[in-house]
Design an enzyme around this catalytic site. Structure first.
Site, PDB file in Angstrom:
ATOM      1  N   HIS A  22       0.826  -1.218   0.000  1.00 48.79           N
ATOM      2  CA  HIS A  22       0.000   0.000   0.000  1.00 48.79           C
ATOM      3  C   HIS A  22       0.856   1.262   0.000  1.00 48.79           C
ATOM      4  CE1 HIS A  22      -3.874  -1.992   1.176  1.00 48.79           C
ATOM      5  NE2 HIS A  22      -3.071  -2.824   1.798  1.00 48.79           N
ATOM      6  N   LYS A  46     -10.750  12.812   5.129  1.00 48.60           N
ATOM      7  CA  LYS A  46      -9.692  11.802   5.105  1.00 48.60           C
ATOM      8  C   LYS A  46      -8.692  12.166   6.192  1.00 48.60           C
ATOM      9  CE  LYS A  46      -8.965  12.843   0.668  1.00 48.60           C
ATOM     10  NZ  LYS A  46      -8.999  11.602  -0.002  1.00 48.60           N
ATOM     11  N   ARG A  47      -7.690  11.299   6.435  1.00 44.34           N
ATOM     12  CA  ARG A  47      -6.645  11.663   7.380  1.00 44.34           C
ATOM     13  C   ARG A  47      -6.066  13.033   6.992  1.00 44.34           C
ATOM     14  NH1 ARG A  47      -5.215   7.896  11.593  1.00 44.34           N
ATOM     15  NH2 ARG A  47      -3.624   9.452  11.975  1.00 44.34           N
ATOM     16  N   LYS A 104      -1.978  15.001   1.389  1.00 45.20           N
ATOM     17  CA  LYS A 104      -3.376  15.023   0.925  1.00 45.20           C
ATOM     18  C   LYS A 104      -3.834  16.458   0.650  1.00 45.20           C
ATOM     19  CE  LYS A 104      -4.193  10.740   3.504  1.00 45.20           C
ATOM     20  NZ  LYS A 104      -4.503   9.662   2.575  1.00 45.20           N
ATOM     21  N   THR A 117      -9.823   5.573  -1.428  1.00 46.56           N
ATOM     22  CA  THR A 117     -11.091   4.851  -1.544  1.00 46.56           C
ATOM     23  C   THR A 117     -12.268   5.784  -1.263  1.00 46.56           C
ATOM     24  OG1 THR A 117     -10.603   4.051   0.681  1.00 46.56           O
ATOM     25  CG2 THR A 117     -10.361   2.464  -1.106  1.00 46.56           C
ATOM     26  N   LYS A 149     -16.416   6.226  -2.777  1.00 45.03           N
ATOM     27  CA  LYS A 149     -17.655   6.367  -1.990  1.00 45.03           C
ATOM     28  C   LYS A 149     -18.400   7.637  -2.396  1.00 45.03           C
ATOM     29  CE  LYS A 149     -15.027   4.249   1.650  1.00 45.03           C
ATOM     30  NZ  LYS A 149     -14.213   4.571   2.834  1.00 45.03           N
TER      31      LYS A 149
HETATM   32  C1  M8P Z   1       0.818   2.101   7.639  1.00 45.00           C
HETATM   33  C2  M8P Z   1       1.240   1.897   8.938  1.00 45.00           C
HETATM   34  C3  M8P Z   1       2.543   1.592   9.186  1.00 45.00           C
HETATM   35  C4  M8P Z   1       2.959   1.384  10.470  1.00 45.00           C
HETATM   36  C5  M8P Z   1       2.085   1.498  11.508  1.00 45.00           C
HETATM   37  C6  M8P Z   1       0.782   1.800  11.282  1.00 45.00           C
HETATM   38  C7  M8P Z   1       0.347   1.987   9.998  1.00 45.00           C
HETATM   39  C8  M8P Z   1      -0.965   2.261   9.730  1.00 45.00           C
HETATM   40  C9  M8P Z   1      -1.371   2.449   8.439  1.00 45.00           C
HETATM   41  C10 M8P Z   1      -0.473   2.385   7.417  1.00 45.00           C
HETATM   42  C11 M8P Z   1      -0.900   2.596   6.051  1.00 45.00           C
HETATM   43  O1  M8P Z   1      -0.249   2.249   5.112  1.00 45.00           O
HETATM   44  N1  M8P Z   1      -2.060   3.191   5.865  1.00 45.00           N
HETATM   45  C12 M8P Z   1      -2.651   3.425   4.751  1.00 45.00           C
HETATM   46  S1  M8P Z   1      -2.107   2.942   3.215  1.00 45.00           S
HETATM   47  N2  M8P Z   1      -3.781   4.076   4.708  1.00 45.00           N
HETATM   48  C13 M8P Z   1      -4.322   4.169   3.489  1.00 45.00           C
HETATM   49  O2  M8P Z   1      -5.358   4.736   3.309  1.00 45.00           O
HETATM   50  C14 M8P Z   1      -3.562   3.494   2.388  1.00 45.00           C
HETATM   51  O3  M8P Z   1      -4.236   2.318   1.937  1.00 45.00           O
HETATM   52  C15 M8P Z   1      -5.439   2.534   1.255  1.00 45.00           C
HETATM   53  C16 M8P Z   1      -5.975   1.175   0.863  1.00 45.00           C
HETATM   54  O4  M8P Z   1      -5.162   0.588  -0.103  1.00 45.00           O
HETATM   55  C17 M8P Z   1      -5.207   3.423   0.043  1.00 45.00           C
HETATM   56  O5  M8P Z   1      -6.456   3.711  -0.530  1.00 45.00           O
HETATM   57  C18 M8P Z   1      -4.513   4.713   0.422  1.00 45.00           C
HETATM   58  O6  M8P Z   1      -4.166   5.418  -0.732  1.00 45.00           O
HETATM   59  C19 M8P Z   1      -3.249   4.405   1.223  1.00 45.00           C
HETATM   60  O7  M8P Z   1      -2.651   5.582   1.683  1.00 45.00           O
END
Ligand code: M8P
Length: 829
Positions: free
Chosen positions: A370, A561-562, A567, A669, A673
């Site tokens: 991701h 979003k976050r 972003k 995502t 939505k």
């Molecule tokens: C990474 C971490 C790494 C270490 C500790 C905690 C963590 C928590 C979350 C993440 C992380 O990668 N989070 C993401 S990736 N959040 C997202 O929304 C991401 O994944 C989504 C699903 O594939 C994508 O739609 C987003 O673009 C992407 O940023």
């Protein structure tokens, strides 16, 4: 109860009087027997719990049938390993999936209660921090709806993502005590507990057959207790399980220490072990080197693999065919230590030869990436690893040595390749690279959007792609239409059902049929009426919860979003201030009145993101109270963004802001939505924006900004953001207004960190994209002025969203990665 919901119930099939009475009795029985309350003294939460238990009773039989069928028929089970599952509230979702909304609604109503109030009482499990955790939840929903046997494995955090309050315009974090009032949806299964080792040392020994083996003598052992939650699909009998692990100390005290009189130390170590599953890390990116985080990862993965092995051995003589019956998907690298743990279980505990064990491991695991940022790839200091997981480190070294021998042959001793591909980063202090472990131990590695797929192969995983190109595939993310339209937008659901029936709920591509009505002006009119009503619902919510009146006829421009610099919520703010300046300059300016809505959490330690929240709320304070501006501009920050709030916000949006710097958002995502609920997108050519634009056609999407290759180019040449500031008068006016302290009661320091960052560094290229964004927003204005044309575009967006169902994504995972097939669960009378 909102009007749309009552309308929906009134049109559904009619339950008999006796069915309703039976349900009513069940609710009051549960109130009495479980909550120990009579209706006279019951709180709203007591009633919610009584209804939830009644619904749970309703599904237990099918849940049990599923477990028994999985056991009887040697079916392949998909295990989705994820450190996060952001499932959202259960009650309303389960009512829809069980198709008993109507009966429950009537039973509740005839008891003098309001179902919507009870639904709103549920505290949602915040067991995820953003898109990654929510994706896991959408995938569990689709696995069940497609009747694929599956288990979601994760952690039962006692405290989920913090609750966000806004005080004086700043984010304040409050602990999320989501379990305090009880959780009617989970069932503890202490009989299925397992134990997990930590610390200590390893000892070689020779077994009774003269074979060299290694024994791990741990310093301490933690017990994992599973808590199961049913995962329903839409109108199907199968009910899958979300199995989350809670940590407990194995003994109530460390008796050795107790005997020595160190009572407090004994209690302390018990507390430490129980803390492993205590709290979700609230960051949405790696937190390097936090020991507890690695403990969490190993804990839940070891528990889950032991659980799979025990189940397997309950119906098979050995583990030779393990990979034929289990597909383990790693949601990012958080479960990647599982590769080494399964090797340990097979070799040390079940006495498999290394090579056979390795085949089983590689055929079991697959890995979803991701991230595109090298610095966002997880790595653990080797010292932490050795201290916590001494045996696992030995296994990782063995995997690495054998792997690098292959690399050496393939790349003829190219040392750069060897050091890039190695599972151990030895460029300075040593680290274990989790993405490398995941790549080596998996049969398939997938990206989450077409663009991500391309960039992944060119950048962070380039060497792995060169080594084994056949492992790489793309599975574009998707979202579940059950939660993200049927549940969250009953009004639009009803309108669509009236036009094209309801088969689209399970086959989202069928929404295409809406295109047949695009030229029907009365349909477009109805479409606008629905949107207007949903916007009124959100306006009411804003009024009640924020005390601000917003005009539902204004354009609802939404970014939820976050909060993160990449972003670019602050780019959105630059646009708002641009409009503000224009209006101040010319109060008669003909612009479309807009309500800007933001929501999202910042990581507690992320200085810049927290200041961006303060900037949004401060701009809101000025703009919302400026009589010259009136209803032309409103800026709202909705606190505590979560699944429930998302359900309110997406349906009401006219415009979806997807404005990350190109190449930074691997998928996104929320864009799906929004579109599914008829919002148009303003966005960069990034993540799945590119695919949404392709699906809805260029003319129905507002594209702006640099592409990812242009971004790389600008960055590789010398980017001087200040030049944009100097050359662009309007931009200069905006930046200067912030710098002057206009939004901060004259305090010129408050937003200086943001301004300095933009002028002298601007790593996310806001200034480079500013003009393109402003021009594009003008096109949005023009389009919105023609309401009829806007509704055409809105309808086309919904009609063309078929591809973005998580059902499509899960079908691709089943076909191309897991080789998993649906099963039929017979109804038992
Ligand atoms: C990474 C971490 C790494 C270490 C500790 C905690 C963590 C928590 C979350 C993440 C992380 O990668 N989070 C993401 S990736 N959040 C997202 O929304 C991401 O994944 C989504 C699903 O594939 C994508 O739609 C987003 O673009 C992407 O940023």
């Amino acid at each position: 109860m909102n009007a749309s919901l009552s309308k929906k119930f009134a049109t559904e099939n009619n339950p008999t009087k006796s069915e309703i009475e039976t349900l009513q009795r069940a609710i009051f029985d549960n109130l009495f027997h479980i909550q120990g309350k009579s209706p006279a003294i019951a709180t709203k939460n007591d009633f919610y719990m009584a209804v939830a238990y009644t619904v749970r009773d309703h599904l237990l039989q099918n849940w049990l049938n599923t477990i028994q069928t999985n056991f009887k028929e040697n079916v392949k089970i998909v295990c989705y390993l994820s450190a996060e599952f952001l499932v959202g509230p259960h009650l309303s979702n389960n009512l829809i999936n069980l198709d008993i909304e109507n009966s429950i609604y009537k039973a509740v109503k005839e008891s003098g209660l309001d179902i919507q109030e009870l639904i709103d009482t549920e505290k949602e499990p915040g067991l995820g921090s953003g898109g990654l955790g929510r994706l896991a939840a959408c995938y569990m929903d689709s696995l069940s709806s497609l009747e694929i046997p599956a288990i979601g494995y994760g952690i039962r955090y006692e405290f989920g993502i913090f609750n966000q309050k806004i005080r004086d315009g700043w984010q304040v974090e409050i602990t999320d005590k989501w379990l305090q009032q009880g959780n009617p949806w989970e069932v503890a299964r202490p009989e299925a507990s397992v134990t997990v080792n930590f610390g200590g040392h390893t000892e070689p020994y020779t077994d009774e057959y003269g074979v060299y083996r290694v024994r791990w003598v741990p310093e301490y052992v933690v017990k994992g207790i599973p808590y199961d939650t049913p995962v329903l699909g839409y109108k199907v009998n199968i009910i899958n399980t979300l199995r989350l692990w809670k940590s407990e100390a194995c003994e109530s005290f460390d008796f050795q220490r107790f005997d020595l009189g160190d009572y407090y130390e004994a209690v302390n170590s018990k507390v430490n072990l129980e803390n492993i599953s205590a709290v979700l890390y609230p960051n949405d990116e790696p937190i390097q080197g936090k020991k507890l985080r690695l403990q969490q990862q190993y804990f839940f993965v070891s528990c889950s693999l032991q659980d799979m092995i025990r189940t397997h051995l309950g119906k098979n003589p050995n583990l030779d065919n393990f990979h034929e019956q289990w597909a383990a998907q790693m949601n990012d690298t958080h479960p990647a230590v599982g590769v080494a743990e399964l090797m340990r279980l097979l070799v040390d505990i079940h006495h498999y030869e290394w090579d056979q064990a390795w085949k089983i491991v590689q055929n079991t695991f697959s890995y979803t990436n991701h991230s595109l940022l090298p610095e966002a790839l997880e790595k653990w200091p080797l010292s932490v690893f050795i201290q916590l997981l001494p045996r696992i480190v030995e296994i990782i070294y063995e995997i690495n040595q054998r792997f690098l021998e292959r690399v050496h042959i393939k790349f003829l001793g190219n040392t750069e390749k060897l050091s890039n591909l190695s599972l151990i980063d030895e460029s300075g202090a040593k680290y274990v690279r989790m993405a490398n472990l995941a790549c080596v131990g998996s049969h398939t590695i997938n990206s989450v959007s077409s663009l991500h797929s391309k960039l992944l192969k060119e950048t962070v995983l380039r060497d792995f792609y060169e080594l084994f190109p056949e492992k790489f595939i793309n599975v574009t993310n998707g979202v579940t239409p059950r939660r993200w339209i049927v549940q969250s937008n009953p009004r639009l659901t009803q309108l669509i059902k009236e036009k094209i029936g309801d088969d689209w709920i399970k086959r989202l591509d069928k929404l295409q049929k809406l295109e047949d009505f695009i030229d029907d002006s009365s349909f477009r009119h109805q479409w606008r009426i629905v949107k207007r009503a949903v916007k009124q619902d959100l306006a009411d919510y804003i009024q009640i919860n924020g005390g601000i009146q917003v005009d539902p006829t204004s354009l609802f421009d939404v970014q939820v979003k976050r909060i993160h610099e990449s972003k670019r919520q602050h780019l959105n703010i630059l646009h708002i201030i641009t409009l503000y300046n224009r209006l101040k300059h010319d109060p008669n300016l003909d612009i479309v009145p807009r309500t800007f809505i933001f929501s999202g959490k910042a990581a507690p330690g992320y200085f810049m993101a927290k200041r961006i929240i303060k900037l949004i709320t401060s701009v809101g304070d000025v703009v919302n109270n400026d009589p010259e501006i009136g209803n032309n501009l409103k800026v709202i920050f909705l606190p505590n963004y979560n699944v429930s709030l998302g359900q309110r916000v997406y349906p009401a949006a006219d415009l979806s802001e997807q404005i990350a710097t190109a190449g930074k958002e691997v998928s996104g995502t929320s864009n799906m939505k929004f579109s599914l609920n008829g919002a148009l997108t303003i966005g960069t050519f990034d993540g799945t924006n590119a695919e949404i634009q392709e699906a809805v056609a260029k003319e129905n999407f507002f594209l702006f900004g640099l592409t990812s290759s242009e971004v790389s180019k600008v960055k590789s040449q010398q980017y001087v953001p200040r030049h944009y500031y100097e050359k662009n008068e309007e931009l200069r006016g905006v930046i200067d207004l912030i710098s002057s302290g206009f939004f901060s009661y004259g305090d010129c320091d408050l937003f200086k960190p943001i301004i300095d960052n933009l002028l002298y560094d601007d790593p996310y290229l806001l200034l480079a994209d500013y003009q393109s964004y402003i021009d594009c927003q003008e096109k949005v204005d023009e389009a919105y002025k023609n309401q009829d044309y806007w509704s055409r575009m809105s309808i086309l967006n919904v009609a063309r969203m078929g591809k973005f169902s998580s059902d499509r994504s899960i079908q691709e995972y089943c076909d191309h990665i897991w080789n998993a097939k649906p099963i039929t669960i017979e109804l038992q009378s």
